[in-house]
Design a protein around this motif. Structure first.
Motif, short mmCIF file in Angstrom:
data_model
loop_
_atom_site.label_atom_id
_atom_site.label_comp_id
_atom_site.label_asym_id
_atom_site.label_seq_id
_atom_site.Cartn_x
_atom_site.Cartn_y
_atom_site.Cartn_z
N LEU A 23 -2.89 3.00 4.18
CA LEU A 23 -3.55 1.74 3.89
C LEU A 23 -4.69 2.01 2.91
CD1 LEU A 23 -3.85 0.07 7.43
CD2 LEU A 23 -2.16 -0.39 5.64
N TRP A 24 -4.90 1.05 2.00
CA TRP A 24 -5.86 1.22 0.91
C TRP A 24 -6.74 -0.02 0.81
CZ3 TRP A 24 -5.77 5.94 -1.44
CH2 TRP A 24 -4.66 6.74 -1.12
N SER A 25 -7.99 0.19 0.42
CA SER A 25 -8.95 -0.91 0.36
C SER A 25 -8.78 -1.79 -0.86
CB SER A 25 -10.38 -0.36 0.41
OG SER A 25 -10.62 0.48 -0.70
N GLY A 26 -8.06 -1.34 -1.84
CA GLY A 26 -7.85 -2.12 -3.06
C GLY A 26 -7.78 -1.19 -4.24
N GLY A 27 -7.83 -1.76 -5.42
CA GLY A 27 -7.71 -0.93 -6.60
C GLY A 27 -6.30 -0.36 -6.70
N GLY A 51 -14.02 2.29 6.80
CA GLY A 51 -14.75 1.09 7.18
C GLY A 51 -14.44 -0.13 6.33
N SER A 52 -13.62 0.02 5.32
CA SER A 52 -13.28 -1.08 4.41
C SER A 52 -12.05 -1.83 4.91
CB SER A 52 -12.98 -0.55 3.01
OG SER A 52 -14.09 0.15 2.50
N PRO A 53 -11.94 -3.11 4.58
CA PRO A 53 -10.71 -3.83 4.94
C PRO A 53 -9.52 -3.31 4.13
CG PRO A 53 -12.24 -5.28 3.76
CD PRO A 53 -12.93 -3.96 3.93
N ALA A 54 -8.37 -3.28 4.77
CA ALA A 54 -7.14 -2.84 4.11
C ALA A 54 -6.54 -3.99 3.31
CB ALA A 54 -6.14 -2.33 5.13
N ALA A 55 -6.22 -3.74 2.05
CA ALA A 55 -5.61 -4.76 1.19
C ALA A 55 -4.17 -4.43 0.84
CB ALA A 55 -6.44 -4.92 -0.08
N VAL A 56 -3.86 -3.13 0.74
CA VAL A 56 -2.56 -2.68 0.28
C VAL A 56 -2.06 -1.58 1.21
CG1 VAL A 56 -1.35 -1.53 -1.64
CG2 VAL A 56 -3.14 -3.20 -2.13
N ALA A 57 -0.74 -1.58 1.45
CA ALA A 57 -0.10 -0.51 2.20
C ALA A 57 0.95 0.13 1.30
CB ALA A 57 0.57 -1.05 3.46
N ILE A 58 1.11 1.43 1.45
CA ILE A 58 2.15 2.16 0.74
C ILE A 58 3.01 2.87 1.78
CG2 ILE A 58 2.70 3.94 -0.97
CD1 ILE A 58 1.19 1.63 -2.22
N ARG A 59 4.33 2.71 1.65
CA ARG A 59 5.27 3.41 2.53
C ARG A 59 6.22 4.21 1.64
NH1 ARG A 59 9.66 -0.17 5.32
NH2 ARG A 59 10.40 -0.02 3.19
N ARG A 60 6.26 5.52 1.90
CA ARG A 60 7.17 6.37 1.15
C ARG A 60 8.08 7.09 2.13
NH1 ARG A 60 6.93 11.83 -0.62
NH2 ARG A 60 4.72 11.93 -0.07
N ARG A 61 9.37 6.95 1.91
CA ARG A 61 10.37 7.62 2.73
C ARG A 61 10.77 8.92 2.06
NH1 ARG A 61 14.20 2.39 3.45
NH2 ARG A 61 12.62 1.05 4.39
N GLN A 62 10.98 9.95 2.88
CA GLN A 62 11.34 11.27 2.36
C GLN A 62 12.43 11.84 3.25
OE1 GLN A 62 8.01 13.94 2.55
NE2 GLN A 62 9.28 15.75 2.36
N ALA A 63 13.57 12.11 2.68
CA ALA A 63 14.66 12.74 3.43
C ALA A 63 14.30 14.20 3.68
CB ALA A 63 15.96 12.66 2.65
N VAL A 64 14.66 14.68 4.87
CA VAL A 64 14.49 16.10 5.20
C VAL A 64 15.82 16.77 4.87
CG1 VAL A 64 14.02 17.78 7.02
CG2 VAL A 64 12.86 15.54 7.05
N GLY A 68 -8.03 11.62 2.10
CA GLY A 68 -9.19 12.06 1.34
C GLY A 68 -9.33 11.42 -0.03
N GLU A 69 -8.36 10.60 -0.42
CA GLU A 69 -8.41 9.96 -1.74
C GLU A 69 -9.31 8.72 -1.70
OE1 GLU A 69 -7.15 10.99 -4.55
OE2 GLU A 69 -5.76 12.54 -3.88
N ASP A 70 -9.96 8.44 -2.83
CA ASP A 70 -10.80 7.25 -2.94
C ASP A 70 -10.01 6.00 -2.60
OD1 ASP A 70 -13.01 8.68 -3.75
OD2 ASP A 70 -12.69 8.33 -5.89
N GLY A 71 -10.57 5.16 -1.76
CA GLY A 71 -9.94 3.89 -1.38
C GLY A 71 -9.03 3.98 -0.18
#
Length: 194
Positions: A162-166, A104-117, A139-142
């Motif tokens: 997407l993460w709310s901040g912190g 329910g929180s606004p998204a402030a930060v995005a993380i993109r991680r690429r992983q080769a198979v 399940g992680e905070d934020g």
């Protein structure tokens, strides 16, 4: 679920406020786009959060192919193409999607991680692990949301969250979220996608 991203890498001295103003002026246009789960309007700035480049790189999660195709071929995508040139549009098939504990929180930060198979692995196990990682991240905070997607032509998994901040509890490339259009977020299928 289907994911899509394109990136416009801009000159090192580019005024990123031009992108911020553009998103502020036009970002709402996809707030009611049929078939769109979410569009995260993302930027990276050279020298901020480890970014080597200035970049505008929106990330999409679609709940219908028709919505994605209407965006790409129905005229909406022509605006960025006309203004910045035609980028390569990466596409991935969904492995998993989860709403986060801070949904329910606004998204402030995005993380993109690429992983080769890698070669020689049991594909079912690798994909199940990627789906489980989306659940762990959510399940992680934020955490606002988390997804895992795969490009089977390049054998690449992308973990997107997407993460709310912190401080996000994910590793990868860090993007600032300028706006989030989420007209069909509730229609994105939850959990493992097979």
């Amino acid at each position: 679920m289907h994911a899509m991203q394109y990136a416009m890498t801009l000159p090192a001295d580019y005024d990123m406020d031009v992108i911020r103003t553009r998103v502020s002026r036009l970002g709402h246009k996809l707030d009611a786009w049929e078939g769109l789960g979410i569009k995260a309007y993302l930027v990276r700035e050279r020298g901020v959060d480890g970014s080597p480049v200035n970049q505008y790189a929106p990330f999409y999660l679609w709940h219908s192919m028709e919505g994605m195709n209407r965006f790409l071929w129905g005229g909406a995508f022509q605006g960025p193409v006309d203004d910045f040139g035609r980028p390569a549009v990466r596409q991935w098939t969904g492995l998993a999607y989860e709403e986060g504990v801070a949904a329910g929180s606004p998204a402030a930060v995005a993380i993109r991680r690429r992983q080769a198979v890698p070669d020689g692995v049991v594909l079912a196990d690798v994909m199940a692990d990627a789906a489980a990682e989306a659940g762990r991240l959510a399940g992680e905070d934020g955490a606002v949301l988390a997804a895992a997607v795969v490009d089977s032509s390049r054998w690449e998994i992308v973990h997107f969250s997407l993460w709310s901040g912190g401080t996000p509890k994910a590793e990868g490339e860090v993007f600032q979220v300028l706006h989030l259009s989420a007209p069909g977020r509730g229609r994105l299928p939850r959990g493992r996608q097979w």
